[in-house]
Write an enzyme that holds these catalytic residues in place. Structure first.
Site, PDB file in Angstrom:
ATOM      1  N   HIS A  21     -10.409  -5.616   7.728  1.00  0.00           N
ATOM      2  CA  HIS A  21     -11.686  -6.123   6.894  1.00  0.00           C
ATOM      3  C   HIS A  21     -12.890  -5.147   7.757  1.00  0.00           C
ATOM      4  O   HIS A  21     -13.290  -5.479   6.264  1.00  0.00           O
ATOM      5  CB  HIS A  21     -11.279  -7.266   6.887  1.00  0.00           C
ATOM      6  CG  HIS A  21     -10.616  -8.042   6.129  1.00  0.00           C
ATOM      7  ND1 HIS A  21      -9.091  -8.062   6.698  1.00  0.00           N
ATOM      8  CD2 HIS A  21      -9.918  -8.947   4.884  1.00  0.00           C
ATOM      9  CE1 HIS A  21      -8.705  -8.959   6.347  1.00  0.00           C
ATOM     10  NE2 HIS A  21      -8.460  -8.996   4.524  1.00  0.00           N
ATOM     11  N   GLU A  58       0.912  -0.953   0.055  1.00  0.00           N
ATOM     12  CA  GLU A  58      -0.022  -0.325  -0.336  1.00  0.00           C
ATOM     13  C   GLU A  58       1.177   1.562  -0.248  1.00  0.00           C
ATOM     14  O   GLU A  58       0.607   2.462  -0.446  1.00  0.00           O
ATOM     15  CB  GLU A  58      -1.553   0.408   1.244  1.00  0.00           C
ATOM     16  CG  GLU A  58      -1.992  -1.042   1.073  1.00  0.00           C
ATOM     17  CD  GLU A  58      -1.748  -2.440   1.192  1.00  0.00           C
ATOM     18  OE1 GLU A  58      -2.591  -3.443   0.498  1.00  0.00           O
ATOM     19  OE2 GLU A  58      -0.416  -2.625   2.026  1.00  0.00           O
TER      20      GLU A  58
END
Length: 337
Positions: free
Chosen positions: A143, A74
């Site tokens: 998540h 990321e």
């Protein structure tokens, strides 16, 4: 088009009812078609079409030089987007899940957010970062997070969240066209919410919307909890209580004018957020309302939030996410003052 007026006759804009997910996909298609400098980047966004299939078909239509599958890094995704923005591109990157924002946090906060101020306003970085956020899909921690408070607290970033297909399409288009970096939060458990997409945006990117008028109390919400608050308002109406529901849409900057006007009418405010209670958007709203409308409100601002704990296992997330009963309990407490 790069940074110009949004067009209303785009080829991919859905006609008739569609899902929030398909509206996002259409927004990306039309952004790519409108400006050759727009590129899509992220993990699995190309060949797979994204873990939620938001970018499905984009690589086939626009090619691998504009829809780029990145490594699982990321910080590298955002760092590359910053470099491309410096060279005149408009990257729209996807961080696959909300909890995966942490590895990119340094790039976002230390570089992306500060660049315009660092160069005295001579250049900007038009980077949009899409983040699916929130729980309710049976996934574990990393998540199902709600990290919007981190970014709303960061000067130099714009932070928004859609709640319906119309806003999904137009707010994404507006974000990509914006001259400054935008953190775009998508309510993942509402990806299959259905609705129509209008021919042109009804509001600016940073304007709130009153989605249901009422006179007894104001529910302030955003993202996945707008639908929950509308359900609560419907339930309250059966008991003769009229709740006004305001979709904040933008978390930084906040459209406080719309909020103040609503609370002046109802004299009561309840903020509903999925993020932990401590130092969240609800706390900021309570502080501003207290400063501005102290002598108008008939009750303190109340908050209905997630708990200030790490995100729970899937079997317990129903106790973590605000629901209709918790919202109506707060309404009862507010009206009891």
């Amino acid at each position: 088009m790069g940074g110009g007026q949004l067009m209303s006759d785009n080829g991919a804009r859905p006609q008739g009812e569609t899902t929030l997910a398909k509206a996002l996909n259409a927004g990306l298609v039309d952004a790519l078609a409108a400006d050759d400098h727009v590129v899509i980047m992220g993990e699995d966004v190309g060949t797979l079409g994204g873990v939620f299939r938001i970018t499905d078909g984009l690589k086939t239509q626009f090619g691998g030089r504009r829809v780029i599958d990145s490594p699982l890094a990321e910080s590298g995704i955002v760092g590359t987007a910053i470099g491309m923005a410096m060279r005149g591109y408009r990257p729209c990157v996807e961080l696959q899940f909300d909890g995966f924002n942490a590895p990119a946090f340094d790039q976002i906060v230390s570089q992306l957010a500060r660049y315009r101020a660092r160069v005295g306003g001579r250049w900007s970085l038009p980077v949009t970062i899409r983040i699916p956020f929130g729980g309710g899909v049976g996934s574990p921690e990393h998540h199902s997070e709600s990290p919007e408070g981190f970014y709303a607290n960061t000067p130099g970033l714009k932070v928004v969240s859609c709640s319906n297909p119309d806003d999904a399409y137009w707010m994404l288009r507006q974000s990509i066209e914006a001259p400054d970096p935008v953190i775009f939060f998508e309510p993942k458990r509402r990806y299959y919410t259905r609705g129509e997409v209008s021919e042109a945006p009804e509001l600016g990117l940073h304007e709130a919307r009153i989605v249901r008028p009422g006179a007894d109390a104001t529910l302030l919400c955003f993202g996945p909890l707008v639908e929950t608050c509308l359900d609560a308002a419907e339930e309250a109406a059966r008991e003769g209580r009229q709740l006004e529901v305001v979709d904040l849409r933008s978390l930084s900057p906040l459209d406080m004018q719309t909020v103040y006007e609503s609370v002046r009418r109802t004299t009561r405010a309840i903020v509903v957020q999925e993020a932990p209670r401590t130092q969240g958007i609800g706390a900021e709203m309570a502080a501003r309302l207290g400063e501005e409308l102290y002598y108008v409100m008939e009750a303190p601002v109340l908050r209905v939030t997630g708990w200030s704990t790490p995100y729970p296992p899937a079997k317990a997330e129903g106790e973590h996410i605000p629901d209709v009963d918790r919202i109506l309990d707060a309404v009862d407490r507010s009206l009891a003052y």
